[in-house]
Enzyme design. Structure first.
Site, short mmCIF file in Angstrom:
data_model
loop_
_atom_site.label_atom_id
_atom_site.label_comp_id
_atom_site.label_asym_id
_atom_site.label_seq_id
_atom_site.Cartn_x
_atom_site.Cartn_y
_atom_site.Cartn_z
N ARG A 74 0.87 -1.18 0.00
CA ARG A 74 0.00 0.00 0.00
C ARG A 74 0.91 1.24 0.00
NH1 ARG A 74 -2.79 3.11 4.88
NH2 ARG A 74 -3.94 4.58 3.60
N HIS A 163 -7.81 7.03 0.45
CA HIS A 163 -8.69 5.88 0.73
C HIS A 163 -9.21 5.26 -0.57
CE1 HIS A 163 -9.95 7.68 4.91
NE2 HIS A 163 -8.94 6.85 5.07
#
Ligand code: ADP
Length: 373
Positions: A74, A163
């Site tokens: 990520r 997000h």
């Protein structure tokens, strides 16, 4: 093929090992307090601990690190360059380093994790999955600020959104649950965790989102203020004679639910606090009202931006565990949103999406290499 997903924060490294084909998580965990007494020295040491845990003789889920077919990381900021997940090469790493300037708290730990993996898990292909990618489809009218345009061209000052992996995951899940192709759907996704953001997802593409140049903009969050007039910040700065670093801390760490309630950044504590009487309960109630009000306001705005609405999706810690917040928002918007609009709670799974992206990219690369030989 097994995919190891790594999510490095400033003082933690979360991991999860997936068998993507079987859609199964084999192991997950976190190394915390990196760099502090009693924990490990740095991210490299954390990755070593993770690999040792996975391959441990008695309790490990794999016998050798060679069983790992790929790694998915990520990465928070991919600037305007990374509009999709990408195989990590020297060039890609240099770009992520460049975007550290835009995400000084987030990109450097990811880079440490990537570098540690390339040493400890040498030769295993790595993929970066960016929080910003999903929002690259926002039109200019949505992503630009009303500042002199040269700040955008000179410094890249614009809204990027974050997000993205979560908004993408739950919007795809919603299409599946509603049994309709994503192409024809107008969705609003609400990721309500400690950090909170919403996105307008039209035809499977993010056309607007509430976080901006940094994750500070938008909804009222655990400790972040969300939307405010920048002139208010300048005023406080002058009145209190604060440094920029101090103001940054106030806006990011001492505002939001914590700043309003004076009790906690955690919605559970605030809900408990609101049950009583007195000043403390009043402040907790106010924090909850402000939290809900902003969500409603954004739903109205995004319905208008998309010209319709099929469903509103709630996810992450607060979104998944507080059906009454969802019921309140749905109830109060009954007369406002389209009658056919559904309100859904869908658990997010960013790690699974990272694993799937990594798997698909690595598999495609293998298949291409095979067809060339
Ligand atoms: P992060 O952004 O750190 O990943 P999470 O998605 O875990 O955050 O969400 C954290 C928030 O979720 C906290 O405010 C916490 O109070 C809230 N939360 C978690 N579980 C519950 C629950 N059972 N009821 C109410 N709120 C909850």
């Amino acid at each position: 093929m097994l995919i190891l997903v790594i999510n490095c924060g400033s003082s933690s490294a979360k991991y999860q090992l997936f068998d993507v084909k079987k859609n199964r998580s084999l192991a997950k965990g976190v190394v915390e307090r990196i760099g502090q007494a009693g924990s490990c020295r740095d991210h490299r040491a954390a990755i070593e601990i993770i690999v040792d845990t996975l391959t441990e003789k008695e309790r490990g889920v794999i016998t050798s690190k060679d069983e790992i077919g790929g790694i998915g990381h990520r990465v928070v900021h991919g600037g305007e360059e990374f509009t999709a997940s990408t195989l990590l090469t020297g060039k890609v790493i240099r770009s992520i380093e460049r975007y550290s300037e835009l995400a000084p708290l987030h990109n450097p730990p990811s880079l440490s994790g990537i570098k540690a993996c390339s040493e400890i898990l040498k030769g295993i292909p790595q993929v970066a999955v960016f929080d910003t990618s999903f929002h690259h489809t926002m039109p200019r009218s949505a992503f630009l600020y009303g500042l002199p345009l040269e700040y955008y061209t000179k410094y890249g000052i614009r809204r990027y959104g974050f997000h993205g992996t979560s908004h993408r995951f739950v919007s795809e899940e919603a299409a599946r649950i509603l049994r309709r192709p994503a192409k024809g759907l107008k969705l609003i996704t609400c990721h309500l965790g400690n950090g909170c953001s919403m996105a307008a997802v039209s035809g499977g593409r993010s056309i607007d989102t509430s976080m901006g140049f940094t994750p500070l903009e938008g909804l009222l969050m655990g400790t972040r203020s969300g939307d405010l007039d920048p002139a208010a910040v300048l005023y406080i700065l002058e009145k209190e004679g604060l440094t920029f670093a101090r103001v940054n801390d106030i806006l990011n760490k001492e505002s939001g639910l914590l700043g309003i309630s004076g009790v906690s950044n955690d919605m559970r504590d605030i809900l408990k606090g609101a049950r009583g009487r007195g000043a403390r309960a009043k402040r907790c109630k106010l924090a909850i009202e402000m939290f809900i009000y902003r969500i409603k306001k954004y739903i109205g705005a995004y319905q208008a931006a998309m010209g319709g609405l099929d469903a509103v999706i709630f996810t992450a810690g607060v979104g998944e565990n507080n059906p009454w917040i969802v019921k309140r928002v749905a109830g109060e918007l009954k007369e406002v949103v389209s009658k056919k609009a559904k309100f859904l709670i869908i658990p997010t799974n960013e790690e699974l999406l990272i694993a799937r992206d990594a798997y698909n990219i690595i598999k495609r690369r293998r298949d291409n290499a095979k067809s060339e030989t």
